[in-house]
Design an enzyme around this catalytic site. Sequence first.
Site, PDB file in Angstrom:
ATOM      1  N   THR A 240     -19.412 -21.504   1.235  1.00 49.30           N
ATOM      2  CA  THR A 240     -18.784 -22.100   0.065  1.00 49.30           C
ATOM      3  C   THR A 240     -18.213 -21.036  -0.870  1.00 49.30           C
ATOM      4  O   THR A 240     -18.667 -19.884  -0.874  1.00 49.30           O
ATOM      5  CB  THR A 240     -19.787 -22.988  -0.689  1.00 49.30           C
ATOM      6  OG1 THR A 240     -19.080 -23.754  -1.674  1.00 49.30           O
ATOM      7  CG2 THR A 240     -20.869 -22.165  -1.359  1.00 49.30           C
ATOM      8  N   GLN A 262     -22.626 -22.058  -7.398  1.00 51.61           N
ATOM      9  CA  GLN A 262     -22.150 -21.974  -6.016  1.00 51.61           C
ATOM     10  C   GLN A 262     -22.893 -20.903  -5.231  1.00 51.61           C
ATOM     11  O   GLN A 262     -23.149 -21.057  -4.042  1.00 51.61           O
ATOM     12  CB  GLN A 262     -20.643 -21.730  -5.988  1.00 51.61           C
ATOM     13  CG  GLN A 262     -19.828 -22.908  -6.498  1.00 51.61           C
ATOM     14  CD  GLN A 262     -20.177 -24.205  -5.798  1.00 51.61           C
ATOM     15  OE1 GLN A 262     -20.747 -25.123  -6.386  1.00 51.61           O
ATOM     16  NE2 GLN A 262     -19.853 -24.306  -4.525  1.00 51.61           N
ATOM     17  N   HIS A 265     -26.000 -21.832  -3.058  1.00 50.33           N
ATOM     18  CA  HIS A 265     -25.937 -22.447  -1.735  1.00 50.33           C
ATOM     19  C   HIS A 265     -26.453 -21.533  -0.641  1.00 50.33           C
ATOM     20  O   HIS A 265     -27.161 -21.978   0.261  1.00 50.33           O
ATOM     21  CB  HIS A 265     -24.486 -22.829  -1.398  1.00 50.33           C
ATOM     22  CG  HIS A 265     -24.057 -24.142  -1.958  1.00 50.33           C
ATOM     23  ND1 HIS A 265     -24.447 -25.348  -1.428  1.00 50.33           N
ATOM     24  CD2 HIS A 265     -23.251 -24.446  -2.997  1.00 50.33           C
ATOM     25  CE1 HIS A 265     -23.906 -26.342  -2.121  1.00 50.33           C
ATOM     26  NE2 HIS A 265     -23.172 -25.821  -3.071  1.00 50.33           N
ATOM     27  N   GLU A 331     -11.845 -22.689  -2.115  1.00 53.34           N
ATOM     28  CA  GLU A 331     -12.367 -24.032  -1.885  1.00 53.34           C
ATOM     29  C   GLU A 331     -12.455 -24.785  -3.213  1.00 53.34           C
ATOM     30  O   GLU A 331     -11.978 -25.921  -3.340  1.00 53.34           O
ATOM     31  CB  GLU A 331     -13.747 -23.915  -1.240  1.00 53.34           C
ATOM     32  CG  GLU A 331     -14.443 -25.240  -1.011  1.00 53.34           C
ATOM     33  CD  GLU A 331     -15.889 -25.055  -0.566  1.00 53.34           C
ATOM     34  OE1 GLU A 331     -16.452 -26.020  -0.025  1.00 53.34           O
ATOM     35  OE2 GLU A 331     -16.462 -23.963  -0.771  1.00 53.34           O
ATOM     36  N   HIS A 332     -13.089 -24.177  -4.211  1.00 52.56           N
ATOM     37  CA  HIS A 332     -13.184 -24.739  -5.564  1.00 52.56           C
ATOM     38  C   HIS A 332     -12.538 -23.762  -6.543  1.00 52.56           C
ATOM     39  O   HIS A 332     -12.897 -22.586  -6.554  1.00 52.56           O
ATOM     40  CB  HIS A 332     -14.641 -24.916  -5.994  1.00 52.56           C
ATOM     41  CG  HIS A 332     -15.510 -25.626  -5.002  1.00 52.56           C
ATOM     42  ND1 HIS A 332     -16.322 -24.953  -4.098  1.00 52.56           N
ATOM     43  CD2 HIS A 332     -15.707 -26.949  -4.779  1.00 52.56           C
ATOM     44  CE1 HIS A 332     -16.984 -25.829  -3.368  1.00 52.56           C
ATOM     45  NE2 HIS A 332     -16.628 -27.049  -3.746  1.00 52.56           N
ATOM     46  N   ASP A 365     -19.118 -31.945  -6.855  1.00 53.05           N
ATOM     47  CA  ASP A 365     -20.082 -31.989  -5.754  1.00 53.05           C
ATOM     48  C   ASP A 365     -20.740 -33.353  -5.637  1.00 53.05           C
ATOM     49  O   ASP A 365     -21.130 -33.772  -4.547  1.00 53.05           O
ATOM     50  CB  ASP A 365     -21.175 -30.934  -5.966  1.00 53.05           C
ATOM     51  CG  ASP A 365     -20.713 -29.528  -5.624  1.00 53.05           C
ATOM     52  OD1 ASP A 365     -19.705 -29.392  -4.913  1.00 53.05           O
ATOM     53  OD2 ASP A 365     -21.367 -28.571  -6.084  1.00 53.05           O
ATOM     54  N   GLU A 419      20.441 -30.615  26.785  1.00 52.36           N
ATOM     55  CA  GLU A 419      19.125 -30.064  27.094  1.00 52.36           C
ATOM     56  C   GLU A 419      18.867 -30.030  28.600  1.00 52.36           C
ATOM     57  O   GLU A 419      17.757 -29.730  29.027  1.00 52.36           O
ATOM     58  CB  GLU A 419      18.038 -30.872  26.384  1.00 52.36           C
ATOM     59  CG  GLU A 419      18.105 -30.742  24.869  1.00 52.36           C
ATOM     60  CD  GLU A 419      16.926 -31.389  24.153  1.00 52.36           C
ATOM     61  OE1 GLU A 419      16.149 -32.121  24.803  1.00 52.36           O
ATOM     62  OE2 GLU A 419      16.779 -31.140  22.945  1.00 52.36           O
ATOM     63  N   HIS A 424      17.073 -38.418  31.025  1.00 48.79           N
ATOM     64  CA  HIS A 424      16.853 -39.000  29.699  1.00 48.79           C
ATOM     65  C   HIS A 424      18.032 -39.904  29.322  1.00 48.79           C
ATOM     66  O   HIS A 424      17.848 -41.013  28.814  1.00 48.79           O
ATOM     67  CB  HIS A 424      16.706 -37.896  28.646  1.00 48.79           C
ATOM     68  CG  HIS A 424      15.349 -37.255  28.603  1.00 48.79           C
ATOM     69  ND1 HIS A 424      14.775 -36.654  29.692  1.00 48.79           N
ATOM     70  CD2 HIS A 424      14.458 -37.131  27.571  1.00 48.79           C
ATOM     71  CE1 HIS A 424      13.591 -36.176  29.348  1.00 48.79           C
ATOM     72  NE2 HIS A 424      13.372 -36.458  28.068  1.00 48.79           N
TER      73      HIS A 424
END
Length: 436
Positions: A240, A262, A265, A331-332, A365, A419, A424
Amino acid sequence: MISRIDLRGAAFPEGGIDRDLLPRAEFDVEAALETVRPICEDVRHRGGAAVIDYGERFDGVRLERLRVSQKALAEALDGLDVQVRAALEESIRRARTVHREQRRTDVTTQVVPGGTVTERWVPVQRVGLYVPGGLAVYPSSVVMNVVPAQEAGVGAVAVASPPQKEFGGLPHPTILAACALLGVDEVYAAGGSQAVAMFAYGTDECRPVNLVTGPGNIYVAAAKRLLKGRIGIDAEAGPTEIAVLADASADPGYVAADLISQAEHDPLAAAVLVTTSPELADAVDGELKVRVAATKHRERITAALGGRQSATVLVDTLDQGLEVVDAYAAEHLEIQTEDAAGVAARVRNAGAIFVGPHAPVSLGDYCAGSNHVLPTGGCACHSSGLSVQSFLRGIHVVDYSREALEEVAGHVVTLANAEDLPAHGEAVTARLGGTR
């Protein structure tokens, strides 16, 4: 306790910030692949027996079956602390309020008369949601995974969480209670890469899933990388991260508390302060010394704040600070500056942005209504957090009349021939009498 990177004056790189200049945790998923590969192969061939064996090896408990009984789920909910239940119910309510608004609607576009393209949004049929164990208990991750899946209309939801020796081989009872609150009755006592492999290949107890989401350790991330393609994944979650962009107006106590929250964690958790104010940086250092010494998990917090992944970055201007946080792609990301909303609106890369002094990451959170399963390791520059959209697939439905096909047939044939794929074009002319 926390190192400094001084990018003031001539030290600020010309031409933009190189992300390698910024602190980041060591998280070598590629190296972990060689550890998880034989585990996943074993689960592929031996199914649930292999998962049970690895549960005994890694979690210290021998299970008779992987699936948690309905009785155990009910007992966990009955035994849930009243206040914890009320908090989880409010978290669920707020998450549903936000995620319900994310549901996409089908859109039909008339390209020409008689020719339409509809984009249908179809939920994944079956998902496996991983809830980690380890240093903490994460009923909030149950909420953050299950709610968007349910709001997307996913047909079947299964949850896996590591078995806990102290609870007789069941996942933590608070995890089970959260599942019961959300109406999830398919829960497995399985952790690590073996849980991801169980979801990918299936066992006698667990049918294979289409998508696996949820955070986990490096072995969970490596298993996701290895099995991506057989299953869809949300992301390879790493340790984190929090970044705080602050000026002299910020409260150093708030900033320090948020960095610590944080760092709590994991010893690999990253805490980064980017500021234009050396005085604030000094004050935050002082607050950290006092607050870390007084907090419960001081050892892992000290390791996280003192690790190479954490630092205070000094810059001259907020514009430079924005360059730094965009390069870091946290992340935050907290914005604690004057006109915080205006500054936040200029951020391009972040998993989630928390605006002003009264929106700490902890709110997100648990009870902001936002999702806390977010991209890490700089992936916020190209990836989003978990949402209802994570569980939906857009399917284009093409509906053309003969007249509409005839009107554009010449262009289709021309492009097919350009192509060197003439068949096709013939697939079109065959419908029009072979005239083109």
